[in-house]
Design a protein around this motif. Structure first.
Motif, PDB file in Angstrom:
ATOM      1  N   SER A 142      11.142  18.531  24.293  1.00 39.77           N
ATOM      2  CA  SER A 142      11.498  17.437  23.071  1.00 39.77           C
ATOM      3  C   SER A 142      12.771  17.773  22.508  1.00 39.77           C
ATOM      4  CB  SER A 142      10.490  17.700  21.699  1.00 39.77           C
ATOM      5  OG  SER A 142       9.189  17.264  22.143  1.00 39.77           O
ATOM      6  N   GLY A 143      13.331  19.129  22.174  1.00 44.40           N
ATOM      7  CA  GLY A 143      14.417  19.543  21.960  1.00 44.40           C
ATOM      8  C   GLY A 143      15.706  19.224  22.959  1.00 44.40           C
ATOM      9  N   GLU A 144      15.343  19.733  24.149  1.00 43.57           N
ATOM     10  CA  GLU A 144      16.345  19.423  25.114  1.00 43.57           C
ATOM     11  C   GLU A 144      16.600  17.984  25.560  1.00 43.57           C
ATOM     12  OE1 GLU A 144      14.573  22.856  27.448  1.00 43.57           O
ATOM     13  OE2 GLU A 144      16.748  23.076  28.046  1.00 43.57           O
ATOM     14  N   ALA A 145      15.583  17.396  25.445  1.00 44.22           N
ATOM     15  CA  ALA A 145      15.661  15.927  25.708  1.00 44.22           C
ATOM     16  C   ALA A 145      16.515  15.259  24.512  1.00 44.22           C
ATOM     17  CB  ALA A 145      14.106  15.398  25.991  1.00 44.22           C
ATOM     18  N   SER A 146      16.334  15.391  23.392  1.00 41.97           N
ATOM     19  CA  SER A 146      17.163  15.035  22.344  1.00 41.97           C
ATOM     20  C   SER A 146      18.681  15.264  22.437  1.00 41.97           C
ATOM     21  CB  SER A 146      16.482  15.633  20.870  1.00 41.97           C
ATOM     22  OG  SER A 146      15.441  14.750  20.781  1.00 41.97           O
ATOM     23  N   ILE A 147      18.663  16.605  22.790  1.00 43.81           N
ATOM     24  CA  ILE A 147      20.278  16.752  22.889  1.00 43.81           C
ATOM     25  C   ILE A 147      20.782  16.167  24.133  1.00 43.81           C
ATOM     26  CG2 ILE A 147      21.589  19.002  23.882  1.00 43.81           C
ATOM     27  CD1 ILE A 147      19.852  20.746  22.414  1.00 43.81           C
ATOM     28  N   VAL A 148      20.122  15.977  25.234  1.00 44.38           N
ATOM     29  CA  VAL A 148      20.603  15.346  26.558  1.00 44.38           C
ATOM     30  C   VAL A 148      20.655  13.840  26.143  1.00 44.38           C
ATOM     31  CG1 VAL A 148      20.056  14.356  28.872  1.00 44.38           C
ATOM     32  CG2 VAL A 148      19.834  16.846  28.487  1.00 44.38           C
ATOM     33  N   LYS A 149      20.005  13.154  25.402  1.00 43.26           N
ATOM     34  CA  LYS A 149      20.183  11.833  25.120  1.00 43.26           C
ATOM     35  C   LYS A 149      21.524  11.743  24.142  1.00 43.26           C
ATOM     36  CE  LYS A 149      19.368   7.828  22.872  1.00 43.26           C
ATOM     37  NZ  LYS A 149      20.149   7.252  21.694  1.00 43.26           N
ATOM     38  N   THR A 167      18.743   6.584  16.643  1.00 43.54           N
ATOM     39  CA  THR A 167      20.473   6.626  16.655  1.00 43.54           C
ATOM     40  C   THR A 167      20.743   7.998  16.779  1.00 43.54           C
ATOM     41  OG1 THR A 167      20.193   7.601  14.279  1.00 43.54           O
ATOM     42  CG2 THR A 167      20.251   5.109  14.502  1.00 43.54           C
ATOM     43  N   GLY A 168      21.851   8.099  17.236  1.00 41.80           N
ATOM     44  CA  GLY A 168      22.474   9.521  17.786  1.00 41.80           C
ATOM     45  C   GLY A 168      22.333  10.637  16.596  1.00 41.80           C
ATOM     46  N   ASP A 169      22.455  10.253  15.559  1.00 39.85           N
ATOM     47  CA  ASP A 169      22.026  11.140  14.256  1.00 39.85           C
ATOM     48  C   ASP A 169      20.757  11.699  14.513  1.00 39.85           C
ATOM     49  OD1 ASP A 169      24.873  10.912  13.346  1.00 39.85           O
ATOM     50  OD2 ASP A 169      23.984   9.423  11.830  1.00 39.85           O
ATOM     51  N   MET A 170      19.751  10.662  14.626  1.00 44.44           N
ATOM     52  CA  MET A 170      18.192  11.109  14.637  1.00 44.44           C
ATOM     53  C   MET A 170      17.997  12.249  15.595  1.00 44.44           C
ATOM     54  SD  MET A 170      16.122   7.784  13.672  1.00 44.44           S
ATOM     55  CE  MET A 170      14.669   8.765  13.832  1.00 44.44           C
ATOM     56  N   GLN A 171      18.878  11.849  16.839  1.00 40.45           N
ATOM     57  CA  GLN A 171      18.680  12.802  18.082  1.00 40.45           C
ATOM     58  C   GLN A 171      19.204  14.369  17.664  1.00 40.45           C
ATOM     59  OE1 GLN A 171      16.880  12.074  20.657  1.00 40.45           O
ATOM     60  NE2 GLN A 171      16.836  10.258  19.466  1.00 40.45           N
ATOM     61  N   ARG A 172      20.479  14.204  16.733  1.00 41.94           N
ATOM     62  CA  ARG A 172      21.128  15.483  16.562  1.00 41.94           C
ATOM     63  C   ARG A 172      20.199  16.008  15.698  1.00 41.94           C
ATOM     64  NH1 ARG A 172      25.247  12.101  18.194  1.00 41.94           N
ATOM     65  NH2 ARG A 172      25.461  10.971  16.370  1.00 41.94           N
ATOM     66  N   ILE A 173      19.518  15.740  14.740  1.00 40.04           N
ATOM     67  CA  ILE A 173      18.748  16.074  13.845  1.00 40.04           C
ATOM     68  C   ILE A 173      17.546  16.978  14.406  1.00 40.04           C
ATOM     69  CG2 ILE A 173      16.898  15.870  12.125  1.00 40.04           C
ATOM     70  CD1 ILE A 173      18.807  13.895  10.913  1.00 40.04           C
ATOM     71  N   ARG A 219      16.765  20.911  14.745  1.00 38.13           N
ATOM     72  CA  ARG A 219      15.489  21.520  14.386  1.00 38.13           C
ATOM     73  C   ARG A 219      15.129  22.424  15.681  1.00 38.13           C
ATOM     74  NH1 ARG A 219      12.613  16.527  11.594  1.00 38.13           N
ATOM     75  NH2 ARG A 219      13.996  16.522   9.489  1.00 38.13           N
ATOM     76  N   TRP A 220      15.259  22.026  16.706  1.00 44.04           N
ATOM     77  CA  TRP A 220      14.754  22.609  17.979  1.00 44.04           C
ATOM     78  C   TRP A 220      15.327  23.782  18.135  1.00 44.04           C
ATOM     79  CZ3 TRP A 220      17.408  23.572  22.664  1.00 44.04           C
ATOM     80  CH2 TRP A 220      16.551  24.100  23.780  1.00 44.04           C
ATOM     81  N   ARG A 251      14.478  26.532  15.586  1.00 47.25           N
ATOM     82  CA  ARG A 251      13.114  27.190  15.966  1.00 47.25           C
ATOM     83  C   ARG A 251      13.335  28.154  17.206  1.00 47.25           C
ATOM     84  NH1 ARG A 251      10.766  21.959  14.966  1.00 47.25           N
ATOM     85  NH2 ARG A 251      11.156  21.364  17.116  1.00 47.25           N
ATOM     86  N   ALA A 252      14.309  27.687  18.174  1.00 47.14           N
ATOM     87  CA  ALA A 252      14.473  28.344  19.254  1.00 47.14           C
ATOM     88  C   ALA A 252      15.252  30.023  19.043  1.00 47.14           C
ATOM     89  CB  ALA A 252      14.990  27.774  20.154  1.00 47.14           C
ATOM     90  N   ALA A 253      16.038  29.851  17.645  1.00 44.23           N
ATOM     91  CA  ALA A 253      16.852  31.208  17.182  1.00 44.23           C
ATOM     92  C   ALA A 253      16.031  32.105  16.761  1.00 44.23           C
ATOM     93  CB  ALA A 253      17.687  30.691  16.377  1.00 44.23           C
TER      94      ALA A 253
END
Length: 186
Positions: free
Chosen positions: A118-125, A170-176, A180-181, A184-186
């Motif tokens: 989910s997180g990486e897919a959002s980053i890629v998009k 929107t791109g903003d939602m993808q960045r949010i 978040r991902w 959580r990963a940190a």
């Protein structure tokens, strides 16, 4: 209905169609139907985001090829110095799009392995849509005559690039989601 050998109207009717729960995306059976439904929706987006990103990157590569062909043929109507600078800029953007393609392939590969992406897919998009907007803006600045002509490939790509940003959130939602991902990963 069939009219002169052609089908003019076709009606499909689905009655009592059931998908076994274990075949539904995101189903675990351990968390209840609502949570599994939301997880299933997220799994569907995880599947779609790399595909959408691949479309965006393909459109960028197509425009880079088109711009390079215009430079090579002299149709770009640029000075010799501007032609050289534009050629260098096209190479830089091609490298950036190639890197974005590799990111998409990595996410798709991980998804195919059954991993949660989910997180990486959002980053890629988000990255692919931002890159297409950057390329559209850059091309419009160099090929402004073409970008201003309704129906020209440059003009269409500028419109498509904005649509990519809006498509599937929107791109903003993808960045949010990406932030978040990462948190959580940190």
């Amino acid at each position: 209905q069939v009219d002169a050998g052609r089908i003019t109207r076709l009606t499909l009717r689905f009655e009592e169609c059931r998908i076994p729960p274990e075949r539904m995306p995101g189903y675990t059976g351990a968390r209840g139907p609502l949570v599994d439904a939301l997880t299933g929706a997220q799994a569907a987006w995880d599947f779609m985001r790399p595909g959408l990103s691949a479309v965006m990157n393909g459109a960028c590569l197509g425009m880079l090829d088109h711009a390079a062909a215009m430079l090579a043929s002299g149709e770009a109507m640029l000075s010799r110095g501007e032609t050289a600078r534009t050629g260098e800029g096209l190479k830089e953007f091609r490298a950036r799009v190639d890197a974005a393609r590799l990111l998409v392939l990595r996410v798709a590969w991980r998804y195919d392995k059954g991993e949660r992406v989910s997180g990486e897919a959002s980053i890629v998009k988000a990255h692919s849509s931002a890159l297409s907007m950057q390329l559209a803006s850059w091309l419009a600045g160099r090929f402004f005559r073409q970008a201003a002509c309704k129906g020209d490939r440059f003009e269409k790509f500028c419109r498509d690039a904005k649509g990519f940003d809006i498509l599937e959130g929107t791109g903003d939602m993808q960045r949010i989601m990406a932030a978040r991902w990462l948190a959580r990963a940190a």
